[in-house]
Structures are given as C-alpha cells and as structure tokens.
Enzyme design. Structure first.
Site, PDB file in Angstrom:
ATOM      1  N   SER A 264      -5.066  14.739   3.868  1.00 43.28           N
ATOM      2  CA  SER A 264      -5.370  13.652   2.922  1.00 43.28           C
ATOM      3  C   SER A 264      -4.401  12.517   3.184  1.00 43.28           C
ATOM      4  CB  SER A 264      -5.176  14.135   1.487  1.00 43.28           C
ATOM      5  OG  SER A 264      -3.788  14.146   1.163  1.00 43.28           O
ATOM      6  N   ASP A 265      -4.665  11.333   2.635  1.00 41.77           N
ATOM      7  CA  ASP A 265      -3.621  10.306   2.647  1.00 41.77           C
ATOM      8  C   ASP A 265      -2.677  10.612   1.473  1.00 41.77           C
ATOM      9  OD1 ASP A 265      -2.025   8.202   3.307  1.00 41.77           O
ATOM     10  OD2 ASP A 265      -3.598   6.694   3.344  1.00 41.77           O
ATOM     11  N   TYR A 266      -1.622   9.843   1.386  1.00 42.25           N
ATOM     12  CA  TYR A 266      -0.538  10.057   0.420  1.00 42.25           C
ATOM     13  C   TYR A 266      -1.080  10.165  -1.015  1.00 42.25           C
ATOM     14  CZ  TYR A 266       4.260   9.025  -1.284  1.00 42.25           C
ATOM     15  OH  TYR A 266       5.492   9.060  -1.869  1.00 42.25           O
TER      16      TYR A 266
END
Ligand code: BGC
Length: 736
Positions: A264-266
């Site tokens: 996932s992104d942050y």
C-alpha cells in the site's frame, strides 16, 4: 533457500507472524530510536513487542550503521529468523543526486536514466537498502500537481521506456548481486491525474484513457522485471486504489501475471476510512486484502484484524499464505536469508557515496536534462565578446538548495555561482545577492530585492544571468499550486534588469512547467534548469559557456497560463478543431483569450546547432501494393546546417486518421538521438510496427485497418507529414 524450504517456513508460521510480515513500519514504530525521515503523517503508531519481533519490512532507514543494528536486533528476536526487508525512497539518486525525474525525462535518454538508477542502487545498497520506491510511473498532464517532478512526463511511450530503463538500472541482472536493489513501481494507478491538480484528490478517467495513456508505463516497468508495485492514494472509478480489485487483481495479477508483492502507499489502507470506502479498520483491512494488497505501509489494520477476518470467513488462509509467500520469495531473491545485511557497510558507503565517478556521471546527465527554451543569440556566453562583466543574480544564483525534493539525507549541491566560477574567472562575474527566495510553505513566497534600484548595480555588465524559479519544497508530495507564475518580485527583477538595457539570461529552477509567458519578452535567453541535483551548477556552467551543447527536449508542455491546464500535446480530437480555415469562427474548440496551444510544446528544445529536416519517405508508399514487404519504414534526413556539433532528438509521431473510438491528434511512437557534426547530415529511419498503430478498446488491444498520418520532426508541433493506408495483412510478415 529452495522453494520447498520457503513453503516449510511459511507453514511453520502463526497467523500473527504472517500478519506482521505483511506490515511495514518506520523503525521508531516498532521499538527503535533511530531517526528516519517520515514521509507522511506521524500517527504515533507503536506495536506490541510480539508483533514487532516479526515485522516484515522497514521504511526509510537510510544508513548502514542503523540498518545493521536493526537487522541484528531483529534477528535475535524473530522466532523464525526471517530478515527484515529495508525499503526507501531513492527517487533520483541517493547521495549523488541526479536531475529530478521530470528533467531526466527531457534527456529522452533511457541510457542516462539506467545509469542514474544503477548508481543510485549502488550507493543506497551500501547503506542497507534493498528495495527502492521507484520509478514513479504516473503519467502527468497537470503542472499544478506538485509530484509532476517525480514523473518522466506527459507521454506514455517516453514514460514507458524510461520506467523500464530505470528498473533495469536499479535491479541489474540479479537483485541479489552486490549493488543491485529491487524496484517498486508506483503509484498504481493513475495517481498523476488528480482533479484540479490538488494532491490526493479524486481521479476519474475512462477505461479507454486509463489503458491507452496511464497504464502503459506501469506495465513497461513490470515487463522490465520490477519486483514490487505500490498502490496509490487516489480513487479510480470511485474505488481507492488500495482496495481496487479491478486494478490489483483483474489487471495486475490476472492480465499482467504480476506475482510479486503489492504494497500500500503510506497509510493508504487506513485512509479507506477517511475516503468513506470502509467504515472501520476491520473493513479497511478486508477490502485491501481482498483487492490484492499484500503489505500495509505505516498502519496496522492487517495485524489488528487478520484473525477476526479469517474467523468470519471474510478472507481465506490461502490468500494470506499467497501474500506471505510472495514477501518471503522476494527476501529470498535478494539473498537475505543467506546474507541479511546484503551490501550494508560503512566502508562501502565511504567509497561509493558522492564518489568522483558518480559525480562525473551526475554532471553529464544533468547537462543533458536542461532545456534551452529561448536564445536570441546570447548563448553560449562569449565572455571576450561582451563589454564588461557577466552579471549574476536571482534567488537561485548562489543557492546550493537545488537538488530537488526526495533527496534523502543530503541537502546541498554545487550552486550556479560556484559552477560558473569553475568555468569563467571569478573576476569576470559580477555577483549581486538579491536575498533568499521565499516559499509557499514558509508562508512568505514573495521576497523583494534588497533595494528599489537593484538593477542599477549592474552598471559594469551588458548581460545579466538571473537565476529564478520556485522553492524546491514547493514541489513534490503535498506541493500542489494554483498559481504557477514566478513570484511578483522575481518578475519585477527580470523586467527591471531588462529595462536597464541589459540582456537577461534566465536560468529557471522549478519542479514543474511554470507559467512564464509574461516574462519571456524580457529575456534574451531562457534555460530551463529544473532541479539538476548535486552537479547542478557545474552542468549549467557547461551549458552556459558552450562546453556542452544543450540537447534536452521538454517531457511536459509549458502552458501559456494556468487556465489552459491540462494542456498536453497528445490530446484527443474534437468535432470542431481550430485550423487556419476556421480561425475566425466562434464555434471552434479554443479559448477566446489565449491560444489553444501550449507556450512550449512537448518535445521542444533548442540547441546551439541548427538542424533541418527534409525528405520524409515512407516505404512502401502504399501498403496494399507493398504487401510482399516485411515491414513499413519511415525515414527522414536530418542536417546540421551550423558549424556547431550537436545532438538532435528526432521524433516520430503518428495520428490514426479514423478509428472506432476517438484517438489522439498525435502520439509519440519513437525517437532517436543523433549526434551530428557541423555540416553533417544523416538519414534516420524508424520501423513502423503493428504495436505502434494498435490501441486499447473495451479492455482489449486492437488494430484497425485505415489511414495513418506519419509525422517526423523536431518536436510535437514541427513535423514533416505523410499519410499512409495500412492494412493488417502487411504485418503478417512482421519480424519481431
Ligand atoms: C508517497 C510514496 C512514498 C511513501 C514512502 C508516500 O507518502 O506517496 O511515494 O514511497 O510515502 O515514503
């Protein structure tokens, strides 16, 4: 480890341990006090020591000492002794910083991009980094968005070729080899198209546009072997990417057969709640996992809810095992089970970081990435020709803060002033400090020159270099802007110096195409410097003095004004295009108060040489007659009609003249960089393939017989053109 050993390891793990493998945190979140830069909100996250012991990967640890310490401590505690994966944002170099990707795009040089990535991998591997969060394959058409600086630009083909080259550079032949790192392509998908250019905003594009324009570069990176994919913050068709089954399962896993980890992104798993796409952490974890996310970055919904999800039948054990096996496989491919420290070594850091060799490459690549936008015979500088000294001022003239965002742990590079002093005698330069540049972030974006009559200080000069632009912190993530002009005081400075009778050479530092139409008339020359990295000043001095002939070509169009945005060369055809015959009509697709075209188009860039194009030839002339020919070629003669040796980027564009869906006015289908000595000519030939003429329609790649306009030229608005009717049977003999 063998595949069998990996499977055995997997079956010996508890569910809790598997969930921890699927989690990535910064060292501080799981019990280490090392200082690592946070690249998103600090939510004060802390995990239970049991989870901490089995965590799978680490975000943004950036030096060998910390890495070795963390890995050693971790291996003492992890019940299975599974090494941690260390991942970081190595975007355009690690310690030796290269031009920002948008500038690298202007090099039109896969070789330069590959070399920059190779050096970045070597330098960062020495500091213990195994995976880099690059390349960013997001196609960009809106310079209001701050992250255009991280993209290779507005063209699918250029983006694809440069993303592939970047993966090849980072990964080398074998990611376990010294100096190689795994590449994580991001942000899947279409993060580069936020509405209004506003960071993290909605992305709403049709499937045909998604597939034809936005997806090719991710696909090219994956085809080049990228070992990971990162999801995006945005929605696509109103479903956040991190929970988007169509993107992650249907396209990525099923169509593209990608079988490595998706991260996932942050905190983008957690952000499903704020999107309103999940009511709580349980649902956020469920939706992300079901869609196909394997690793959760900087949030802990997987570790918190995996057991419950399994108990409720919302996910299956098989899904978890598949995800964990992908993670373990990547660790194994990197050789971490045998050598958990890989290349991390303080000695290697000393030897490699900012080495002379790396800096020489950075200087060369930087010079190839700047773009000469205007030149009224003032460049290259002939110091003996002019009377008096060369003036130098502007907020970037002596500033070392020219690296561009995402420059991990290093702040300064060679300033323009330093670079010029290395080329011209310092006595020949009249430098005047006009003070710092303000920034939007500091709340003070417009700082005036020290005194009202600042330009009068240049009495001993007839030419003044003004280094202006935008603060590097006003670009990159969270760097969206609605106003793209230079600050009023910078524009004033340029006008005043011009009005004082000086020739102004503008050196423009920015992370995006700015709106410079209002000041172009006041400048005799404009060199778009972007942020060129460590060797910025030296590379610019090479160009200004003519040691190197500028060869960069724009990877993104420059708008006349922000109101035209998005303005990109490969836009779609309309029913009422503006042309010379209807220029007086009201009812055409155009603006009343501004041209439809950009100020400087994609592919544009000047040189100190003068290139001419002639003799466009297509073979066979008519494909129906030439059905016995194995391929179609298009060629053109390019002549350097000046005395100056130089490099020209010959660009092939094609327009599909009629198709079952509306197609772009033109699309880049090939480019070739040729070096021509003064007076030399060369024939440049492109092969036209079926792939070049095909497009996605309803999710499938298709070719339709018909007429195509073949265009070859120096940029997207200056080409020689010929029409050709092409039928599919011609390609039956195509040699691949
Ligand atoms: C960015 C990513 C980056 C990640 C980790 C996020 O905010 O969108 O591009 O890789 O942080 O630093």
């Amino acid at each position: 480890m063998t595949q069998k050993q990996l499977s055995q390891l997997l079956s010996s793990m508890t569910l809790e341990e598997k969930a921890a493998q699927m989690t990535q945190l910064a060292p501080v979140n799981f019990g280490f006090n090392c200082i690592t830069p946070l690249t998103g909100p600090d939510t004060g996250l802390r995990v239970h020591p049991k989870t901490a012991a089995s965590i799978g990967s680490v975000l943004n640890c950036d030096n060998a000492e910390d890495m070795i310490y963390i890995q050693t401590e971790h291996l003492k505690n992890d019940p299975h002794k599974i090494p941690l994966l260390f991942m970081a944002d190595i975007i355009h170099g690690f310690k030796t910083i290269f031009p920002i990707p948008l500038a690298l795009g202007c090099s039109f040089s896969p070789d330069s991009v590959r070399e920059a990535a190779r050096i970045a991998a070597e330098e960062s591997a020495a500091s213990g980094i195994h995976v880099t969060f690059a390349p960013m394959a997001d196609l960009v058409r809106d310079p209001r968005w701050g992250r255009v600086m991280e993209s290779f630009g507005e063209d699918p083909l250029l983006n694809s070729q440069l993303c592939a080259a970047s993966v090849e550079g980072y990964q080398g032949e074998d990611i376990s080899a010294p100096g190689c790192a795994a590449s994580c392509v991001k942000h899947f998908a279409a993060y580069g198209a936020p509405e209004g250019g506003r960071e993290y905003n909605t992305v709403d594009i049709s499937d045909n546009v998604l597939r034809n324009s936005y997806l090719p570069a991710y696909r090219a990176a994956i085809d080049a072997g990228a070992k990971m994919v990162m999801t995006a913050f945005n929605t696509v068709d109103l479903v956040p990417s991190t929970a988007n089954k169509k993107l992650l399962s249907d396209i990525l896993r099923t169509e593209w057969k990608f079988n490595s980890p998706v991260i996932s992104d942050y905190n983008s798993v957690g952000e499903l709640i704020e999107h309103g796409a999940a009511k709580d952490g349980y649902e956020a974890a469920e939706k992300s996992l079901v869609a196909g996310t394997d690793i959760e970055m900087m949030s802990t919904h997987f570790t918190n809810h995996l057991q419950e999800l399994l108990d409720n039948g919302a996910i299956t054990e098989q899904m978890i095992d598949d995800a964990v096996l992908r993670i373990l496989t990547l660790k194994n491919e990197l050789g971490l089970f045998e050598n958990p420290y890989k290349d991390a070594s303080a000695d290697a850091e000393t030897a490699l970081h900012l080495s002379e060799k790396n800096r020489a490459a950075a200087r060369r690549i930087a010079a190839g990435s700047a773009v000469l936008l205007k030149n009224d015979k003032v460049l290259p500088l002939n110091i003996s020709r002019g009377s008096g000294k060369i003036g130098l001022t502007g907020p970037f003239a002596a500033s070392p803060y020219i690296l561009g965002g995402w420059s991990a742990g290093i702040k300064t590079g060679v300033s323009l002033y330093e670079g010029l002093c290395g080329k011209i005698s310092p006595d020949a330069i009249h430098f005047e400090d006009c003070g710092d540049l303000g920034s939007c972030l500091s709340g003070n974006p417009d700082i005036p020159a020290p005194d009202k009559d600042f330009s009068a200080r240049f009495n001993d000069c007839d030419t003044v270099i003004i280094a202006a632009g935008e603060h590097q912190d006003d670009t990159g993530e969270g760097g969206s802007k609605a106003f793209l002009r230079l600050s009023p005081n910078q524009e004033l400075l340029i006008r005043q110096v011009h009005d004082a009778g000086k020739r102004v050479i503008l050196i423009l530092f920015s992370g995006r195409p700015l709106e410079i139409a209002p000041i172009v008339p006041y400048c005799s020359a404009i060199l778009q410097a972007w942020f060129l990295g460590t060797e910025s000043g030296n590379a610019l001095a090479d160009l200004i003095t003519g040691t190197i002939n500028p060869s960069g070509r724009l990877s993104m169009s420059f708008p006349y004004t922000a109101g035209q945005i998005p303005v990109y060369y490969n836009h779609f055809r309309t029913g009422r295009p503006l042309c010379s015959e209807n220029a007086d009509s009201r009812y055409v697709s155009r603006y009343l108060d501004c041209p439809s075209e950009p100020l400087y188009c994609f592919g544009y860039g000047l040189s100190y040489s003068d290139f001419q194009y002639s003799n466009l030839q297509i073979f066979p002339e008519d494909s129906a007659i030439g059905s016995l020919t194995a391929c179609i070629t298009a060629s053109v003669t390019v002549s350097n009609v000046s005395d100056t040796d130089g490099c020209e980027t010959v660009q092939l564009y094609i327009r599909d003249l009629s198709a079952s869906i509306v197609r772009p006015v033109m699309e880049l289908k090939g480019f070739s960089k040729v070096f021509l000595k003064g007076g030399e000519s060369q024939t440049v030939t492109f092969r036209i393939t079926k792939e070049m003429l095909s497009f996605y329609k309803d999710g499938r790649k298709t070719f339709e017989n018909g007429s195509f306009l073949i265009m070859i030229g120096r940029n997207s608005s200056d080409t020689l053109n010929k029409e050709l009717y092409i039928t599919e049977h011609l390609f039956e003999k195509e040699i691949s």
